[in-house]
Scaffold this active site. Structure first.
Site, short mmCIF file in Angstrom:
data_model
loop_
_atom_site.label_atom_id
_atom_site.label_comp_id
_atom_site.label_asym_id
_atom_site.label_seq_id
_atom_site.Cartn_x
_atom_site.Cartn_y
_atom_site.Cartn_z
N GLU B 99 -7.25 -10.33 -8.14
CA GLU B 99 -6.32 -11.45 -8.22
C GLU B 99 -7.00 -12.73 -8.70
OE1 GLU B 99 -6.49 -9.42 -5.65
OE2 GLU B 99 -4.50 -8.55 -5.35
N PHE B 161 1.40 -6.47 9.05
CA PHE B 161 0.46 -5.94 8.07
C PHE B 161 0.48 -6.78 6.79
CE2 PHE B 161 -0.41 -2.91 4.52
CZ PHE B 161 -1.76 -2.72 4.79
N GLN B 162 -0.66 -7.21 6.38
CA GLN B 162 -0.84 -8.03 5.17
C GLN B 162 -0.04 -9.33 5.18
OE1 GLN B 162 -0.39 -5.36 1.74
NE2 GLN B 162 -2.59 -4.96 1.88
N LYS B 211 9.85 -9.90 1.21
CA LYS B 211 10.35 -8.66 0.59
C LYS B 211 11.85 -8.48 0.75
CE LYS B 211 8.48 -4.08 -0.17
NZ LYS B 211 7.52 -3.08 0.30
N MET B 524 -28.64 -23.46 -12.08
CA MET B 524 -28.36 -24.84 -11.71
C MET B 524 -28.89 -25.11 -10.29
SD MET B 524 -27.29 -27.57 -12.93
CE MET B 524 -25.93 -27.78 -14.05
#
Ligand SMILES: Cc1ncc(C[n+]2csc(CCOP(=O)(O)OP(=O)(O)O)c2C)c(N)n1
Lengths: 213, 614
Positions: B99, B161-162, B211, B524
């Site tokens: 993602e 969940f999630q 959903k 860096m």
């Protein structure tokens, strides 16, 4: 690479302060002041969290924050007291105004009406004295028992502070303060462009009609 | 809680991963360009007025009504209804490996197109993987729309969940975000979020899509995407503000234009260029403003700030009138504010009133759209009354000669990174897109590439996100016309952070060239350790890097390697000739440092040209 070293280069003598304002080199720290800011907002979930989150994230010094409905359905008013430098207050107002659900932001003038409510629970050993002080501050007794007395005082911040000092002699057990809420006096709108709705039974109107500081 | 609580929440781990690759490749082929503007408008109108059927279909209709051509994302349980609806859409979808890849690709796509990029992710880990890229877009004022799946409304708040409080997590890093709670409204909300992202000062917006809302039925057409009225700012600035600023510019002896990213975002490059040239005012840009003014123009002093040119930093230090357009005066630009442009009256043009006097006090605030305001200023100054800048320009030229950008080459030593950047610049067209990771390589790319075209330097500025380069190149490639080249400069550390997106570049057959300036350090950090931590290289030595050229081949891309100067020309040619993704593993001088450098909080004019000057 060639070129003069940092020390050898020409340097201007001017300086800016922490807000980027050009200043004399020996300027002192910026003074702060307290400002009461009113934001008219869309009454949608999360709007208070957004405002509070903004103030936390940008480290504005916020003293109190109150929120409640207005006469217009779907609108709420958030009243904030901030202690900041002049530049900080300006930034706080602009950042608040940027939030999408915020309709308008205004800073209240010095003669705006402002009030706070405090609940004080004190020891009940001297009920008469407690009552005398409660009346002195136009307060109300909400609960009185043999061991504790709970009173309510409303007023501007100094009144509340004075009242708390006065009650201190009895031994204050608990305190709950609401934080300041405020409206502009008379016909001036509290946030710019605000067109207040009229609702006959509005507590908004009644509560402060006789208020005088 | 490991089980999906309802069949709806089934996650792909349990089902067959859909073998959509071929399909998607087909759909993401660039359009043939025969669509006329009228056909496009008709298609948008159709999408805006049709009865969608479901919340998910409304989401997709809203994207179509907004004219979205491509979205980047990763599938997952809670976003599945939207993906399902997307399969029947004109919107192409580029499936990314992560993602973070999707969000950076969308960001870069948006920068190149000038329209919001769109990314999609599922709830929970999908949404949190977007967070870095959303924060990145927010810092750089990049217009972007993120769509995230969410657990069904009645499970919100139960640690399902999630489940993640995506709206809460992303509130401080979005311009605004929405929790969709109604199938009838969701399409309008998505349209509003899209429009808002692109209104006034651009920024990322997000819509969280439970959903049940996307599954729910609706026949409510989504309508045209419209931003809330309040969010639409006036383009024109107040005449009095403009007049006052114009007088200040006219009476200045050492005026300097400072063009920021807002000049590019506001499509004001044409006006900005004309303005500086008409009044012969030297120009410095910020790093996000690179490309707003051609760096090969005599008036251009390149970019100022921590690793900007010495001459730009001298000019900023000594100007008496700084005409700053579309910049937020980031500390990487200003150094310590106390010493920033200490003799200058500041004219600050910005569309966002909150930027005025946020970091640097504006003596002349001018709130409005960059292009409109520059035209207003131009008219207010008028020809003939222009400030006389001749000796000031001569002074700037002298600084240019005293503090040139250069580096030493020794043919027997490892290759200098600056040389590699210059070699690719020389071989590529002026309008090529350059993306970068974050670190020394980013600074060398910004310093040694000569940018002349807006929107061609696509980088992570405000957040400084390592891993931006490759997914950024993918987004830029998908957005760009075929005849324009795309190159990504990467550090070894940055590349490794999102290297998995190479699989996407191969699958989509994207013609991009990744050049890894490989110093086996996170350079860096190593540079700062040498300067400020007595050379203690704690966790900065990356001598465990893979062979990037070989790894590229494993992904199915083409790999090249540069070890010495003699390799450079040949590799540059071959890599650019290769049609598809190629990776050049350029082994550079591991000890090379980025200079000039203004130490953090120091005065711009105090830039160091070597470590002993820090
Ligand atoms: C995601 C992320 N993590 C950490 C950092 C801190 N950081 C800034 S530059 C840098 C080194 C980058 O190394 P590399 O990509 O190899 O590039 P180089 O500097 O060597 O060119 C690091 C670790 C960052 N900017 N982004």
């Amino acid at each position: 690479m060639a070129g003069p070293t940092p020390e050898e280069r020409p340097h201007p003598t001017g300086r800016r302060d922490e807000h980027g304002v050009r200043k004399e080199p020996d300027h002192g720290p910026e003074p702060t002041r307290r400002a009461t800011v009113s934001a008219l907002v869309e009454d949608e979930p999360g709007v208070l969290a957004r405002a509070a989150g903004l103030f936390r994230r940008r480290q504005f010094n916020i003293e109190s924050l109150t929120v409640g409905p207005t006469t217009v359905e779907g609108h709420s008013r958030i009243t904030l007291v901030v202690e900041e430098t002049e530049a900080g207050i300006e930034q706080a107002k602009k950042q608040l105004a940027k939030l999408t659900p915020v309709i308008a932001v205004g800073e209240l003038s010095g003669d705006a009406v402002a009030a706070e409510l405090v609940l004080l629970k004190v020891r009940g050993e001297e009920p008469d004295k407690v009552h005398a002080i409660t009346s002195m501050y136009d307060g109300q007794t909400l609960d009185a028992g043999p061991r504790t007395i709970t009173v309510q005082i409303t007023g501007d911040e100094t009144t509340i502070d004075d009242a708390i000092d006065a009650f201190d002699q009895f031994g204050i057990i608990e305190i709950a303060r609401t934080g300041q809420t405020a409206l502009e006096r008379g016909d001036s709108p509290t946030t710019p462009g605000e067109e207040p709705g009229h609702s006959a039974g509005s507590t908004d109107d009644d509560e402060f009609t006789n208020y005088d500081d | 809680m490991n089980e999906p609580a309802t069949p709806d929440a089934a996650s792909p781990e349990e089902g067959d991963p859909e073998g959509r690759t071929d399909d998607e490749r087909e759909r993401s082929e660039p359009t043939d360009g025969t669509d006329t503007a009228e056909e496009e408008a008709a298609a948008r109108e159709e999408a805006a007025t049709r009865e969608p059927g479901s919340g998910a279909a409304a989401v997709v209709a809203a994207l179509e009504a907004a004219g979205v051509e491509t979205a980047f994302g990763v599938q997952g349980g809670a976003i599945m209804p939207v993906y399902d609806a997307l399969s029947a859409s004109t919107v192409d979808h580029v499936t990314m490996a992560h993602e973070q890849g999707a969000v950076h690709a969308a960001d870069a796509y948006g920068i190149v197109r000038g329209d919001p990029g769109v990314c999609m992710a599922t709830s929970g880990p999908g949404a949190t993987n977007l967070v870095t890229g959303i924060a990145d877009a927010s810092m750089d004022s990049d217009a972007m729309l993120a769509l995230t799946g969410q657990v069904p409304s009645d499970m919100v708040g139960s640690d399902a969940f999630q489940e993640t409080d995506t709206v809460g997590v992303t509130a401080p890093i979005t311009k605004h975000n929405y929790f969709a709670n109604d199938s009838d409204e969701v399409g309008r909300t998505v349209g509003e979020a899209f429009a808002l992202a692109n209104t006034g000062r651009p920024g990322p917006t997000l819509v969280d899509l439970p959903k049940d809302v996307t599954f729910g039925e609706t026949d409510r057409p989504v309508g045209e995407p419209t931003a809330p009225d309040r969010a639409v700012p006036d383009l024109e600035a107040d005449e009095e503000q403009v007049e006052a600023a114009a007088r200040a510019i006219q009476t200045a002896e050492r005026p300097l234009c400072l063009f920021g990213g807002g000049v590019i975002k506001g499509d004001a490059t044409e006006q900005a260029r004309a303005f500086a040239r008409e009044f012969e005012i030297p120009v410095v840009t910020t790093m996000p403003g690179i490309g707003s003014f051609p760096e090969d123009d005599d008036l251009c002093l390149s970019w100022a700030g921590m690793h900007g040119t010495g001459y730009a930093n001298m000019a900023i230090t000594h100007t008496d009138c700084l005409i700053a357009v579309g910049t937020r005066f980031d500390d990487r630009l200003t150094g310590g504010v106390d010493t920033f442009a200490p003799e200058a009256e500041v004219v600050h043009v910005d569309i966002d009133p909150a930027e005025i006097s946020k970091n640097v006090h504006a003596d002349y605030p001018v709130v409005g759209d960059a292009a409109t305001v520059i035209d207003q200023l131009d008219a207010a100054i008028g020809y003939g009354d222009a400030p006389d800048t001749e000796s000031w320009r001569a002074q700037c030229d002298e600084w240019r000669e005293r503090y040139p950008m250069d580096y030493a080459i020794d043919p027997d030593e490892p290759v200098k990174p600056q040389f590699v950047v210059e070699a690719f610049d020389a071989a590529m067209d002026d309008d090529a897109y350059v993306t970068t990771g974050v670190g020394q390589h980013q600074m060398w790319a910004a310093q040694y590439w000569t940018f002349t075209t807006p929107r061609t330097f696509v980088s992570s500025h405000g957040l400084g996100t390592m891993g931006y380069g490759l997914p950024g190149a993918i987004g830029a490639r998908v957005a760009a016309d075929d005849d324009r080249e795309v190159i990504s400069f990467e550090g070894d550390g940055s590349f490794l952070m999102t290297i998995q997106e190479l699989s996407v570049a191969v699958r989509e057959h994207l013609d991009i060239t990744v050049v890894v300036l490989n110093n086996e350090y996170i350079g860096m950090v190593r540079q700062w350790q040498d300067a400020f931590f007595e050379g203690n290289h704690m966790a900065s030595q990356y001598d465990w890097m893979p062979e990037f050229d070989t790894l590229a081949e494993a992904f199915g891309a083409k790999g090249f390697r540069i070890d010495e100067y003699d390799d450079v020309e040949e590799v540059v040619e071959a890599a650019l000739a290769y049609d598809g993704p190629s990776v050049v593993d350029a082994h550079i001088d591991p000890e090379e440092n980025v200079y000039p450098m203004v130490a953090s909080g120091a005065a711009n004019g105090q830039f160091a040209l070597a470590e002993d000057q820090l």
